[in-house]
Design a protein around this motif. Structure first.
Motif: not given
Length: 353
Positions: A169-170, A233-234, A239-243
């Protein structure tokens, strides 16, 4: 001609800020590889015409939509089951009937699948396809490609079972790439690849391969799926760029989430690079030998199987079930379920190494 969604519209709708009305009509923001941003209905993106059509003569019972029916078998329940996965109330039956097929089909539904298979055949060490072009042409026929999607789904269903499930969860919104997943190298020598599945605006499911794990446990007379939960707490922007790296044409999300991503972040992995990454498997058991594992575990969950004596894996079960009145002939080396599965008094243990 039918619009075949290679990523469920009901899944894309989960990344909308809208909370009312039919899910497929809800609007999400999209970012395309050419840099265009737009607000679109979930049902209006992520499809190709007739992508899964098969020769109706081969499937007189189900017809041209036989393979598409397989996706439909879990899609209707998917939104509610994902909600229960997130709130920790998902049942073992929902997990094995809906979530495992959903995860597995993500690697078989994409519109680049034929290109991926073509590359595999070109790299085949057997040489048969190079020596006999007609054989390659037959293998790449649209109907055969559609059928092979089900074989791919079976293979990845087994991989899903042989993986630890963790729901994150983010605090901020995440994006969904048009293939439905991303990945991360979590350890090396051997390479262990974690698969990421965005399942809602602020939730992500991660599957990490495990050599041995208890896939379900018995509690108060009921089976429970082994799923873990974590808050993290990433940096969500990273993360969005990696996805976005696996997205071939677009990502969807809220306006805030897609603003984390630059157009050049999309498509860092093309279809062939994705295929090469997905072939990574750190254990000694070839995943093709695990075909049919999903159905055996499913029978256990539904109380149809209490012992593995005399039980074999049917790697072609998904295909043969498409046409109940037909005869499906294929080499099917007998692989006993007890080679991989065992009851240990607490639950069901799966070992693949």
């Amino acid at each position: 001609m039918a619009k075949d969604h290679f990523i469920p519209a009901s899944l894309m709708a989960r990344f909308s800020q809208d909370a009312v009305g039919p899910a497929r009509k809800r609007k999400v923001w999209s970012l395309r590889s050419n840099g265009s941003r737009a607000e679109v209905r979930a049902e209006a993106v992520g499809y190709s015409n007739g992508l899964y059509d098969v020769d109706s003569g081969m499937f007189p019972t189900r017809g041209v939509r036989a393979v598409d029916d397989v996706w439909s078998s879990y899609e209707g329940d998917l939104p509610g089951v994902l909600d229960r996965l997130i709130d920790r109330s998902v049942t073992a039956a929902e997990w094995i009937d809906t979530l495992v097929p959903f995860v597995a089909a993500s690697f078989a539904r994409d519109r680049g699948y034929k290109s991926r298979v073509t590359r595999r055949l070109a790299n085949s060490t057997s040489g048969l396809f190079a020596e006999i072009p007609e054989l390659a042409e037959l293998a790449l026929d649209d109907t055969n490609i559609a059928i092979n999607r089900l074989m791919e789904m079976e293979r990845f269903a087994a991989r899903a079972l042989a993986s630890e499930w963790v729901v994150f969860e983010f605090d901020e919104d995440i994006v969904l790439p048009d293939v439905g997943y991303g990945f991360d190298l979590v350890s090396e020598d051997p390479d262990v690849l974690a698969l990421w599945f965005p399942i809602g605006r602020r939730n992500l499911l991660m599957l990490t391969p495990c050599a041995s794990r208890r896939v379900i446990t018995r509690s108060e007379g009921e089976w429970k799926p082994s799923i873990y939960y974590s808050q993290t707490e990433v940096k969500v922007g990273e993360l969005n760029r990696a996805l976005a790296h696996t997205a071939q044409d677009f990502i969807v999300g809220t306006r805030t989430s897609i603003d984390d991503v630059r157009p050049e972040d999309l498509g860092r992995f093309d279809w062939h690079a994705i295929d090469e990454v997905l072939e990574q498997w750190p254990f000694s058991v070839d995943t093709r030998e695990l075909g049919g594992l999903h159905r055996v575990v499913q029978a256990v969950v539904h109380g149809e199987l209490e012992s593995f004596d005399g039980v074999s894996l049917d790697r072609y079960g998904a295909v043969s079930e498409l046409e109940p009145g037909g005869t499906f002939m294929a080499p099917n080396r007998e692989i006993r379920a007890e080679r991989f599965l065992a009851f240990d008094g607490i639950g069901l243990v799966l070992s693949v190494d």
